[in-house]
Motif scaffolding. Sequence first.
Motif, PDB file in Angstrom:
ATOM      1  N   ALA A   1     -31.230  22.186   1.194  1.00 37.92           N
ATOM      2  CA  ALA A   1     -31.210  21.250   2.329  1.00 37.92           C
ATOM      3  C   ALA A   1     -32.633  20.907   2.749  1.00 37.92           C
ATOM      4  O   ALA A   1     -32.847  20.039   3.596  1.00 37.92           O
ATOM      5  CB  ALA A   1     -30.423  21.826   3.493  1.00 37.92           C
TER       6      ALA A   1
ATOM      7  N   ARG B   1     -34.223  10.558   9.291  1.00 34.83           N
ATOM      8  CA  ARG B   1     -33.005  10.459   8.483  1.00 34.83           C
ATOM      9  C   ARG B   1     -31.768  10.215   9.350  1.00 34.83           C
ATOM     10  O   ARG B   1     -30.784   9.650   8.880  1.00 34.83           O
ATOM     11  CB  ARG B   1     -32.828  11.722   7.632  1.00 34.83           C
ATOM     12  CG  ARG B   1     -33.822  11.787   6.478  1.00 34.83           C
ATOM     13  CD  ARG B   1     -33.707  13.069   5.698  1.00 34.83           C
ATOM     14  NE  ARG B   1     -32.475  13.150   4.932  1.00 34.83           N
ATOM     15  CZ  ARG B   1     -31.971  14.283   4.456  1.00 34.83           C
ATOM     16  NH1 ARG B   1     -32.595  15.429   4.686  1.00 34.83           N
ATOM     17  NH2 ARG B   1     -30.855  14.290   3.763  1.00 34.83           N
TER      18      ARG B   1
ATOM     19  N   LEU C   1     -17.192   8.101   2.218  1.00 38.09           N
ATOM     20  CA  LEU C   1     -17.570   9.053   3.268  1.00 38.09           C
ATOM     21  C   LEU C   1     -19.037   8.880   3.619  1.00 38.09           C
ATOM     22  O   LEU C   1     -19.843   8.518   2.770  1.00 38.09           O
ATOM     23  CB  LEU C   1     -17.363  10.488   2.790  1.00 38.09           C
ATOM     24  CG  LEU C   1     -15.952  10.932   2.453  1.00 38.09           C
ATOM     25  CD1 LEU C   1     -15.941  12.426   2.176  1.00 38.09           C
ATOM     26  CD2 LEU C   1     -15.014  10.619   3.611  1.00 38.09           C
ATOM     27  N   SER C   2     -19.363   9.134   4.867  1.00 37.62           N
ATOM     28  CA  SER C   2     -20.789   9.130   5.177  1.00 37.62           C
ATOM     29  C   SER C   2     -21.173  10.447   5.832  1.00 37.62           C
ATOM     30  O   SER C   2     -20.473  10.946   6.710  1.00 37.62           O
ATOM     31  CB  SER C   2     -21.162   7.942   6.052  1.00 37.62           C
ATOM     32  OG  SER C   2     -20.442   7.960   7.232  1.00 37.62           O
TER      33      SER C   2
ATOM     34  N   VAL D   1     -31.577   6.413   9.699  1.00 36.99           N
ATOM     35  CA  VAL D   1     -31.531   5.783   8.368  1.00 36.99           C
ATOM     36  C   VAL D   1     -30.132   5.929   7.764  1.00 36.99           C
ATOM     37  O   VAL D   1     -29.561   4.962   7.246  1.00 36.99           O
ATOM     38  CB  VAL D   1     -32.582   6.435   7.436  1.00 36.99           C
ATOM     39  CG1 VAL D   1     -32.355   6.035   5.997  1.00 36.99           C
ATOM     40  CG2 VAL D   1     -33.999   6.064   7.859  1.00 36.99           C
TER      41      VAL D   1
ATOM     42  N   PHE E   1     -39.746  18.352  -0.423  1.00 37.15           N
ATOM     43  CA  PHE E   1     -39.712  16.895  -0.373  1.00 37.15           C
ATOM     44  C   PHE E   1     -41.079  16.338  -0.794  1.00 37.15           C
ATOM     45  O   PHE E   1     -42.050  17.060  -0.927  1.00 37.15           O
ATOM     46  CB  PHE E   1     -39.330  16.433   1.039  1.00 37.15           C
ATOM     47  CG  PHE E   1     -38.928  14.982   1.094  1.00 37.15           C
ATOM     48  CD1 PHE E   1     -37.906  14.505   0.292  1.00 37.15           C
ATOM     49  CD2 PHE E   1     -39.588  14.099   1.943  1.00 37.15           C
ATOM     50  CE1 PHE E   1     -37.544  13.163   0.321  1.00 37.15           C
ATOM     51  CE2 PHE E   1     -39.225  12.755   1.983  1.00 37.15           C
ATOM     52  CZ  PHE E   1     -38.206  12.289   1.173  1.00 37.15           C
TER      53      PHE E   1
ATOM     54  N   SER F   1     -24.962   3.732   6.224  1.00 35.47           N
ATOM     55  CA  SER F   1     -23.513   3.892   6.221  1.00 35.47           C
ATOM     56  C   SER F   1     -22.835   2.664   6.816  1.00 35.47           C
ATOM     57  O   SER F   1     -21.840   2.157   6.297  1.00 35.47           O
ATOM     58  CB  SER F   1     -23.160   5.152   7.004  1.00 35.47           C
ATOM     59  OG  SER F   1     -21.786   5.211   7.194  1.00 35.47           O
TER      60      SER F   1
ATOM     61  N   GLY G   1     -27.843  15.337  -5.953  1.00 34.43           N
ATOM     62  CA  GLY G   1     -27.606  15.668  -4.545  1.00 34.43           C
ATOM     63  C   GLY G   1     -26.212  16.225  -4.312  1.00 34.43           C
ATOM     64  O   GLY G   1     -25.314  16.050  -5.150  1.00 34.43           O
ATOM     65  N   MET G   2     -26.052  16.901  -3.204  1.00 33.72           N
ATOM     66  CA  MET G   2     -24.714  17.377  -2.823  1.00 33.72           C
ATOM     67  C   MET G   2     -24.626  17.334  -1.300  1.00 33.72           C
ATOM     68  O   MET G   2     -25.509  17.834  -0.605  1.00 33.72           O
ATOM     69  CB  MET G   2     -24.485  18.805  -3.320  1.00 33.72           C
ATOM     70  CG  MET G   2     -23.161  19.376  -2.819  1.00 33.72           C
ATOM     71  SD  MET G   2     -22.527  20.730  -3.819  1.00 33.72           S
ATOM     72  CE  MET G   2     -23.531  22.078  -3.241  1.00 33.72           C
TER      73      MET G   2
ATOM     74  N   VAL H   1     -39.591  13.877   8.993  1.00 36.94           N
ATOM     75  CA  VAL H   1     -38.758  13.244   7.960  1.00 36.94           C
ATOM     76  C   VAL H   1     -37.287  13.467   8.289  1.00 36.94           C
ATOM     77  O   VAL H   1     -36.461  12.551   8.201  1.00 36.94           O
ATOM     78  CB  VAL H   1     -39.109  13.771   6.547  1.00 36.94           C
ATOM     79  CG1 VAL H   1     -38.115  13.266   5.512  1.00 36.94           C
ATOM     80  CG2 VAL H   1     -40.530  13.355   6.165  1.00 36.94           C
TER      81      VAL H   1
ATOM     82  N   MET I   1     -30.247  18.675  -2.059  1.00 31.33           N
ATOM     83  CA  MET I   1     -30.610  18.121  -3.374  1.00 31.33           C
ATOM     84  C   MET I   1     -31.214  19.228  -4.237  1.00 31.33           C
ATOM     85  O   MET I   1     -31.539  20.306  -3.741  1.00 31.33           O
ATOM     86  CB  MET I   1     -31.598  16.971  -3.221  1.00 31.33           C
ATOM     87  CG  MET I   1     -32.924  17.408  -2.648  1.00 31.33           C
ATOM     88  SD  MET I   1     -34.153  16.103  -2.807  1.00 31.33           S
ATOM     89  CE  MET I   1     -35.475  16.761  -1.802  1.00 31.33           C
TER      90      MET I   1
HETATM   91  C1  HEM Z   1     -37.277   9.925   4.334  1.00 33.40           C
HETATM   92  C2  HEM Z   1     -36.439  10.633   3.573  1.00 33.40           C
HETATM   93  C3  HEM Z   1     -35.072  10.161   3.159  1.00 33.40           C
HETATM   94  C4  HEM Z   1     -34.495   8.926   3.283  1.00 33.40           C
HETATM   95  C5  HEM Z   1     -35.117   7.654   3.869  1.00 33.40           C
HETATM   96  C6  HEM Z   1     -33.155   9.010   2.752  1.00 33.40           C
HETATM   97  C7  HEM Z   1     -32.237   7.975   2.713  1.00 33.40           C
HETATM   98  C8  HEM Z   1     -30.915   8.081   2.369  1.00 33.40           C
HETATM   99  C9  HEM Z   1     -29.909   7.070   2.539  1.00 33.40           C
HETATM  100  C10 HEM Z   1     -30.152   5.687   3.128  1.00 33.40           C
HETATM  101  C11 HEM Z   1     -28.738   7.543   2.074  1.00 33.40           C
HETATM  102  C12 HEM Z   1     -27.359   6.848   2.062  1.00 33.40           C
HETATM  103  C13 HEM Z   1     -26.613   7.268   3.335  1.00 33.40           C
HETATM  104  C14 HEM Z   1     -25.247   6.608   3.465  1.00 33.40           C
HETATM  105  O1  HEM Z   1     -25.116   5.420   3.160  1.00 33.40           O
HETATM  106  O2  HEM Z   1     -24.285   7.291   3.885  1.00 33.40           O
HETATM  107  C15 HEM Z   1     -28.998   8.860   1.567  1.00 33.40           C
HETATM  108  C16 HEM Z   1     -28.056   9.681   0.988  1.00 33.40           C
HETATM  109  C17 HEM Z   1     -28.305  10.956   0.551  1.00 33.40           C
HETATM  110  N1  HEM Z   1     -29.470  11.662   0.684  1.00 33.40           N
HETATM  111 FE1  HEM Z   1     -31.201  10.986   1.502  1.00 33.40          FE
HETATM  112  N2  HEM Z   1     -32.949  10.278   2.297  1.00 33.40           N
HETATM  113  C18 HEM Z   1     -34.087  11.013   2.535  1.00 33.40           C
HETATM  114  C19 HEM Z   1     -34.291  12.344   2.248  1.00 33.40           C
HETATM  115  C20 HEM Z   1     -33.352  13.165   1.677  1.00 33.40           C
HETATM  116  C21 HEM Z   1     -33.521  14.584   1.476  1.00 33.40           C
HETATM  117  C22 HEM Z   1     -34.749  15.405   1.911  1.00 33.40           C
HETATM  118  C23 HEM Z   1     -32.362  15.033   0.884  1.00 33.40           C
HETATM  119  C24 HEM Z   1     -31.985  16.417   0.485  1.00 33.40           C
HETATM  120  C25 HEM Z   1     -32.232  17.468   1.245  1.00 33.40           C
HETATM  121  C26 HEM Z   1     -31.481  13.893   0.711  1.00 33.40           C
HETATM  122  C27 HEM Z   1     -30.228  13.935   0.124  1.00 33.40           C
HETATM  123  C28 HEM Z   1     -29.295  12.908   0.150  1.00 33.40           C
HETATM  124  C29 HEM Z   1     -27.949  13.004  -0.377  1.00 33.40           C
HETATM  125  C30 HEM Z   1     -27.322  14.217  -1.073  1.00 33.40           C
HETATM  126  C31 HEM Z   1     -27.328  11.778  -0.109  1.00 33.40           C
HETATM  127  C32 HEM Z   1     -25.883  11.375  -0.469  1.00 33.40           C
HETATM  128  C33 HEM Z   1     -25.019  11.677   0.730  1.00 33.40           C
HETATM  129  C34 HEM Z   1     -23.611  11.169   0.553  1.00 33.40           C
HETATM  130  O3  HEM Z   1     -23.019  11.412  -0.493  1.00 33.40           O
HETATM  131  O4  HEM Z   1     -23.125  10.516   1.487  1.00 33.40           O
HETATM  132  N3  HEM Z   1     -32.109  12.785   1.205  1.00 33.40           N
HETATM  133  N4  HEM Z   1     -30.321   9.171   1.752  1.00 33.40           N
END
Ligand code: HEM
Length: 273
Positions: free
Chosen positions: A125, A250, A228-229, A253, A38, A258, A15-16, A246, A33
């Motif tokens: 994205a 997010r 960072l969040s 969530v 998805f 965070s 992821g980025m 979805v 990602m």
């Molecule tokens: C229902 C779908 C999804 C759920 C429930 C979910 C859930 C989460 C959660 C809980 C976090 C941690 C957030 C934090 O603590 O700051 C996270 C981080 C992340 N998610 Fe998702 N996610 C979903 C879909 C996606 C999708 C579609 C992508 C890409 C397009 C993605 C990419 C990322 C990335 C890159 C991070 C790390 C962000 C950071 O470094 O702070 N996620 N996700």
Amino acid sequence: MGVVEEHDGWSDVRGMAVRFHLAEGRSTDLVSMTLPVFFAPTPKTFLDFARKARPARCRRETPWEKIKDYLRLQLPMPDPYPGQTERPNEGAIAFANDHFWAQAAVLDASSIGAPVSYVRADYHAVHTFVVTGKEGEKRQVRFTWAPVAGILDTDPLKPPVDAYLQDDLKKRLAHGTERFTLMMQIGEAGDDFEDSTRQWPPHRKRVMMGTLTLDHVPEDQQALCEKLSFNPWHLTPGIDPSGDPVLKIRKDVYAYSSNRRGGIPCPFSGAKG
Ligand code: HEM
């Protein structure tokens, strides 16, 4: 896909998250990602998928089983990595066999490989966003970071090396910079704007929006990275989320997660993180 263990050299999605700092203290996030689609079209179906795709014991298929897979026009299961005892692939593939919308993401995720570098992968994205132009015109768009250095994975036939991605980035940026191009794909009538399991036709117009230049890796990874969040709903006026359910879920969530982990407050979520 659901495995808590981290191995740089194992085939997996990366992821980025990028925050653009704009004029007058404003900012906007882009969370992406390496999968272009998805796993599920709604939060409920994603939960169903996540339950079925729980990591389970894995084993090496025999050559005979692999031949049978090929005869059935199925990809054989990848051999487990040395030390790997479980993975989500079998459950995910069984789920995808019954749910066509999961197939593109599961196939991609099962065969995605390991990038030789964080800057040799493309990041999507995934969801549709709505951008508003100067005249008030609206367009449904999808964003992708394309690596200027090009996409390159490790050789899947060689034993995987571990913990190289951070070092690789540090080494590259000690000698120069690395770049990504932000591409914006413009959707057309008939494209799916609210379902991120569905890709748009590849010939959709793409606009080059700009270049991201990486010039150093911060020493303090805790304060300047882990803490960072980001939030895919942290958007500047002119960029709006689509109605993708979805994407909708997010918003809360990410804020909840965070908050729980004491992330640095996201300005969007009322200074609570
Ligand atoms: C229902 C779908 C999804 C759920 C429930 C979910 C859930 C989460 C959660 C809980 C976090 C941690 C957030 C934090 O603590 O700051 C996270 C981080 C992340 N998610 Fe998702 N996610 C979903 C879909 C996606 C999708 C579609 C992508 C890409 C397009 C993605 C990419 C990322 C990335 C890159 C991070 C790390 C962000 C950071 O470094 O702070 N996620 N996700």
